[in-house]
Design a protein around this motif. Structure first.
Motif, PDB file in Angstrom:
ATOM      1  N   ALA A 132     -27.869  12.034  11.764  1.00  0.00           N
ATOM      2  CA  ALA A 132     -28.439  13.104  13.192  1.00  0.00           C
ATOM      3  C   ALA A 132     -27.835  14.181  12.612  1.00  0.00           C
ATOM      4  O   ALA A 132     -27.082  14.858  11.302  1.00  0.00           O
ATOM      5  CB  ALA A 132     -27.317  13.211  14.474  1.00  0.00           C
TER       6      ALA A 132
ATOM      7  N   HIS B  13     -28.171  18.808  13.705  1.00  0.00           N
ATOM      8  CA  HIS B  13     -27.970  19.735  14.930  1.00  0.00           C
ATOM      9  C   HIS B  13     -28.358  21.355  14.009  1.00  0.00           C
ATOM     10  O   HIS B  13     -27.327  21.492  13.306  1.00  0.00           O
ATOM     11  CB  HIS B  13     -26.358  19.375  14.845  1.00  0.00           C
ATOM     12  CG  HIS B  13     -25.852  20.737  15.816  1.00  0.00           C
ATOM     13  ND1 HIS B  13     -27.057  20.534  17.322  1.00  0.00           N
ATOM     14  CD2 HIS B  13     -25.190  21.624  16.232  1.00  0.00           C
ATOM     15  CE1 HIS B  13     -26.020  21.500  18.398  1.00  0.00           C
ATOM     16  NE2 HIS B  13     -25.295  22.693  17.579  1.00  0.00           N
TER      17      HIS B  13
ATOM     18  N   ARG C 144     -27.353   5.488  10.262  1.00  0.00           N
ATOM     19  CA  ARG C 144     -28.026   6.359  10.749  1.00  0.00           C
ATOM     20  C   ARG C 144     -27.525   7.582  10.821  1.00  0.00           C
ATOM     21  O   ARG C 144     -26.191   8.140  10.222  1.00  0.00           O
ATOM     22  CB  ARG C 144     -27.488   5.947  12.346  1.00  0.00           C
ATOM     23  CG  ARG C 144     -27.568   4.833  12.976  1.00  0.00           C
ATOM     24  CD  ARG C 144     -26.997   4.723  14.424  1.00  0.00           C
ATOM     25  NE  ARG C 144     -27.332   3.634  14.406  1.00  0.00           N
ATOM     26  CZ  ARG C 144     -27.970   2.325  14.554  1.00  0.00           C
ATOM     27  NH1 ARG C 144     -29.159   2.574  14.066  1.00  0.00           N
ATOM     28  NH2 ARG C 144     -27.659   0.744  14.823  1.00  0.00           N
TER      29      ARG C 144
ATOM     30  N   GLN D 192     -34.970  18.382  12.567  1.00  0.00           N
ATOM     31  CA  GLN D 192     -35.212  17.245  13.672  1.00  0.00           C
ATOM     32  C   GLN D 192     -36.462  16.772  12.884  1.00  0.00           C
ATOM     33  O   GLN D 192     -36.235  15.631  12.319  1.00  0.00           O
ATOM     34  CB  GLN D 192     -34.843  17.345  14.826  1.00  0.00           C
ATOM     35  CG  GLN D 192     -34.930  15.920  15.736  1.00  0.00           C
ATOM     36  CD  GLN D 192     -34.213  15.253  15.710  1.00  0.00           C
ATOM     37  OE1 GLN D 192     -33.167  15.290  15.498  1.00  0.00           O
ATOM     38  NE2 GLN D 192     -34.211  13.630  15.570  1.00  0.00           N
TER      39      GLN D 192
ATOM     40  N   LEU E 297     -30.926   9.993  14.260  1.00  0.00           N
ATOM     41  CA  LEU E 297     -31.641  10.231  15.677  1.00  0.00           C
ATOM     42  C   LEU E 297     -31.100  11.184  16.292  1.00  0.00           C
ATOM     43  O   LEU E 297     -32.187  12.148  15.924  1.00  0.00           O
ATOM     44  CB  LEU E 297     -29.614   9.620  16.091  1.00  0.00           C
ATOM     45  CG  LEU E 297     -28.889   9.078  15.587  1.00  0.00           C
ATOM     46  CD1 LEU E 297     -27.361   8.944  15.358  1.00  0.00           C
ATOM     47  CD2 LEU E 297     -29.507   7.326  16.921  1.00  0.00           C
TER      48      LEU E 297
ATOM     49  N   TYR F 153     -25.306  12.390  19.207  1.00  0.00           N
ATOM     50  CA  TYR F 153     -25.159  11.682  18.437  1.00  0.00           C
ATOM     51  C   TYR F 153     -24.106  10.920  17.619  1.00  0.00           C
ATOM     52  O   TYR F 153     -24.275   9.502  18.189  1.00  0.00           O
ATOM     53  CB  TYR F 153     -23.893  12.856  18.397  1.00  0.00           C
ATOM     54  CG  TYR F 153     -24.022  14.314  18.376  1.00  0.00           C
ATOM     55  CD1 TYR F 153     -25.371  15.367  16.699  1.00  0.00           C
ATOM     56  CD2 TYR F 153     -24.426  14.452  19.824  1.00  0.00           C
ATOM     57  CE1 TYR F 153     -25.878  16.167  17.693  1.00  0.00           C
ATOM     58  CE2 TYR F 153     -25.160  15.745  19.818  1.00  0.00           C
ATOM     59  CZ  TYR F 153     -25.576  16.140  19.447  1.00  0.00           C
ATOM     60  OH  TYR F 153     -26.176  18.037  19.076  1.00  0.00           O
ATOM     61  N   PRO F 154     -23.514  10.219  16.209  1.00  0.00           N
ATOM     62  CA  PRO F 154     -23.462   8.826  16.112  1.00  0.00           C
ATOM     63  C   PRO F 154     -22.315   8.761  16.317  1.00  0.00           C
ATOM     64  O   PRO F 154     -21.216   9.379  16.203  1.00  0.00           O
ATOM     65  CB  PRO F 154     -23.834   8.723  14.406  1.00  0.00           C
ATOM     66  CG  PRO F 154     -23.577   9.544  13.607  1.00  0.00           C
ATOM     67  CD  PRO F 154     -23.868  10.865  15.377  1.00  0.00           C
TER      68      PRO F 154
END
Lengths: 355, 355, 355, 355
Positions: free
Chosen positions: D305, D307, D303, D269, D285, D290-291
């Motif tokens: 994200a 994880h 965008r 991140q 993000l 989440y997008p």
């Protein structure tokens, strides 16, 4: 005629059970229960059923169990945790149970309690419950009292991997690398019939997203299904990510596999065709033909395509089904057919709706 | 810079106001209130606003009114009945009010209370409120303290009929038969941002229906708008039926009119073009060109086509707009521009989004 | 078994005929012709048919007519103008013909030639052809050799108006004012299976528009249908405007009628229910229940709701059907059932697909 | 003002260029060419442009090149193979070229000729062309004469992987396993504005499928992009499969990565946020957000994200963009801004359209 009851028929799997069972030549729906809709005709909630079924939702309160015990089979189209509370009394009365929720899917108590955040109320019965994938457990289903109807994603994942795992077992050689990526996509009806801002038309349409990113309940179910198929020493690491597609029905699972040298030598098209040659509902598409979800819309068929790229060492398996039919209500009826010794396809032969 | 507040910005008209005002060169959004979302950044609820606006929802409780009174203009993007409770205090403090709900649309108290099922809390202020259709009330708007922003359907109906009524007035001859049929169609966002089973994707998609069949609140508003345009002795009977289209944004109103002999002699294409020649946001399409809703998507434009069939004595007027822009937030800003003496098109020039 | 042929089965009505006839207990599809797809299995073009039908498209050239003459019934799912060239030879050989295009719909030669821009090649046969609305022409259909299967819009319009016209006839009093407004809406499949920019997903989705504004071929067909129902001296002026809805299947016709004083006195709900009490496929919804198109999706049912507003003197009739089933292929099979003396509902009992 | 020309503006990227450039404060569209539409106003084909632009398509024949040479920049929104035929003459005249097709994307001649099945007509110019991803090639773009605007999928893939590859380079340690799975999904507008049965609404809606299964032209472009980022000895095997989503605009790429032990120790991140901290259009993000594709609809934002699942050793990168903006026309304008030394965000600040 088989006397059937549907508990909790106000959701999409419920109305799909009513639609399909109403056309089943050997079944009569004798009881349909719902607390919230007791006294209402099913066709008031679902006008599509006008002229098809005149059944009325009932809530018999304390007498519900008695009434259910008079049926031959009870379908639970309820939230998780309902079927397990009634299954024991029903089976003791000789009634067969098909649960479309998750109470009898995971055979590990720990897994169940971890993923569904509740204790299991009948662990003994769980042991004897059969996981309702007829293409795998047909023999066990013939004698089953309680069937855990599979989740929609696991149906595609397990049936998409079965020929591979079985061939690997048979050849006793690793054909695919351990890591399996299942990138899955579902239509919105999979989220159920509910008031929800996230499912509002204006939120969902012309939009695409992933969900369940931190972990989805269908992952342990897929892992269990693959584990049970493995007879060899080979382990696999399953990775699973579902996405929401702006469409009503349909599920598409893309399974990305990496072939070993031995795996590259296999003719996978042939392997899949052989594996499913006898299956009425599993359609292995010809080489070079790829599936789309509408080709199974409103039917119990599941179609599979395999694409093998020897140069890159890649195998891609694409699986489509209607999440409400083969992924839920249709499969439940297919299970019932097996449980009662009927022709497995009875009531399930309708063609897909295209366009 | 004009200091603006938005009360209740969590709905679709709210986020549209934020989107449009963020790009307005003469406005700063200084306050955004919501009880349910106080403390949350707007872009947490609407990630589309990330990088566009960093405003935070606030709930100032007893101090909210003080804070609103420091602004130049307050937009109410709230349910019906909220704006009328605060409008008096605001206008007394010299703050202009634009209500996107219905509190200041109907000038008949009886109509308001009949259709909205609540007493009006400031009938005196209602008398001085201006109905916010700049193409009709531009002069009054320049001095207005309180503006009732029109409903989406009435905007299309009144602007679609205005050239006809005005020409009839001018010629002092009945040009159309009394009965007017308005068959209107709206995208789903018109129903608001809410959790609702009826608005669930799987309920709404691939589906079409009428609604408000027993009577829709926009009917008296349309009737009032037409009544106010009529300077002559001719009366009309308006018939209005809305339908729900499976699309996000967009509104299409089909107006079916029957021409009198005198009406058949009119060149309606010419009449409409003349009527709207000076209007920045009203686009009369060339003869033979017909509108679709996407041609105005996300813009403040409203397009009109007229089709005249002299043989059959028919006139058809077709009107499209984006229900969230010209039908709601865009029109509110257009009103604000007029109220503050700005160029009416400021902040509203973005092109429609196609495809 | 009835031996059936489908000429031109590559469009949406063609595949729908294959889907429905494959499940018909008394019919066998023995011939399926297409020039462009000769030699191709139908399930290669429509993978949804895999496992349902193994029929192959054929182009027999000069021998096609011979082969068709050996069938009991031939369905033409072709462009306008094809069926009329073969119908004479077929009927002379005792083969029954159902044309899903427009060759045998309009009984006025002038109307046909005006609207379809081609001469009619068998005007004599046209005289004996029966317009295939079983709810109106059931008796004539029993002996018909050639049936003109109705257009989709006319089916909704004529069946939506029939109880009114008939009651007016019976009471010999004008119950509705002359002008009838039919504002109709159709899903995109009604435009056929074709490559077309206007039908491209990105052009059609999230969009709504009117079409056929300058005149639609279904208008004279509706006028003819109403004319034939009228036994009294009352004339009507029909106004018809179709719109395109971003959905696959489904048709919704809104019929706006103005009641006379005598018409206001009628209980129209009762009148409609009585009129259609014996009809298997016509469902008059209970008072206060309104239709949506999905409630008939993929089924042969047509649902009607009537809303009567005595105060305003308005009657609104709302009619829904699946344009490809009751609006095309299903109605063709219903006609065939009548023509061959079978139970009219045979093969047409499947429930609508919801969601 | 920069004088711009658009060659071939009748497709979706063409109209998007017109829409965006019309609002660009430093650009004037002085020439718009099309053979098929010469003489037609752009707003006749795209009524959404009425009131936005009055430009007319022209076909200057032999004089087209002269006219283009008088512009400052030429955008090619043409099929592959057109730009390369004119680029040399234009650059010699000092005109900058941005090709939205593939002529200047792949720097390997063999790759170009293999995947696009045509010889390259200006291999020398290709060498000096810059791949138009400003987030990677900003400096080179400042001096570029010819820019190959990236494909839509590669934009998401390369920007989704850049922070990972760069950190791996920096740490000089393998952080992710070699095999990278990119499972990508696109809206239908990505297939262009064309009449095509496969893109027909009734074929595409309520449907999901994979395509390009045997190999997609964007794969070598992604491989090239990753190759150029790699400064270390680590190789990767990219796997890429695109899918078609029933939505108009939007692209979602799911990138499945397996972390090494060292990779598990990284805070991804943080790594992504740091990597893109200075980028106006790249939005990382917050953790746990989440997008979805609509959050960038009609805007130039992309965008991302990430994880990270340390237990399973998984990293998932999700990237969304509007395929017509950041994936095509918006990025082309961003490139132009850099090429002309303008603020990179000029004309590209509009908020996404939600809902």
């Amino acid at each position: 005629m088989i006397s059937a009851a549907i508990v909790g028929g106000t959701g999409y799997t419920g109305v799909e059970l009513i639609r399909l069972l109403s056309a089943h030549p050997e079944v009569s729906i004798d009881l349909l229960t719902s607390r919230s809709e007791a006294g209402t005709r099913a066709d008031e909630i679902f006008p599509s059923l006008r002229g098809i079924s005149d059944i009325v939702f009932s809530d018999l309160g304390d007498e519900t169990l008695d009434a259910l015990q008079k049926c031959d089979v009870v379908f639970f189209a309820t939230p998780h945790g309902v079927a397990m509370k009634q299954a024991e009394a029903l089976t003791q009365a000789g009634v067969k149970v098909v649960d479309l929720a998750a109470d009898f899917r995971l055979q590990s108590l720990i897994d169940f309690e971890t993923w569904y955040q509740q204790p299991h109320s009948c662990p003994e019965l769980l042991k004897s419950a059969v996981y309702g994938l007829p293409e795998i457990n047909r023999e066990k289903l013939a004698d089953a009292l309680v069937v855990g109807n599979p989740g929609c994603y696991p149906t595609t994942a397990i049936l998409g991997l079965k020929p591979i795992i079985e061939l690997q077992n048979k050849q006793d050689t690793r054909l695919i690398e351990p890591r399996i990526v299942i990138d899955a996509k579902s239509g919105v009806s999979g989220a159920g019939r509910q008031a929800s801002l996230a499912l509002n038309y204006a939120e969902t349409t012309d939009n695409f997203k992933a969900y369940g990113i931190k972990g989805h309940r269908h992952l342990p179910e897929i892992e269990q299904g693959i584990e049970q198929l493995l007879s060899s020493q080979f382990k696999h690491k399953i990775r699973f990510l579902p996405h929401l597609v702006p469409m009503i029905r349909g599920m598409f699972s893309t399974i990305h596999l990496e072939l070993t040298t031995e795996g590259c030598a296999v003719d996978w098209q042939q392997a899949f065709e052989t594996s499913y040659a006898e299956e009425a509902f599993i359609d292995v598409l010809p080489a070079g033909v790829y599936p789309d979800t509408r080709s199974v819309r409103a039917s119990n068929r599941l179609r599979i395509a395999v694409h093998q790229d020897a140069t890159r060492g890649e195998l891609t398996v694409m699986v489509v089904q209607d999440n409400l039919v083969k992924g839920a209500a249709g499969q439940a009826i297919q299970n019932m057919n097996v449980m009662f010794g009927l022709d497995e396809t009875l009531g399930l032969n309708a063609a897909p709706i295209v366009p």
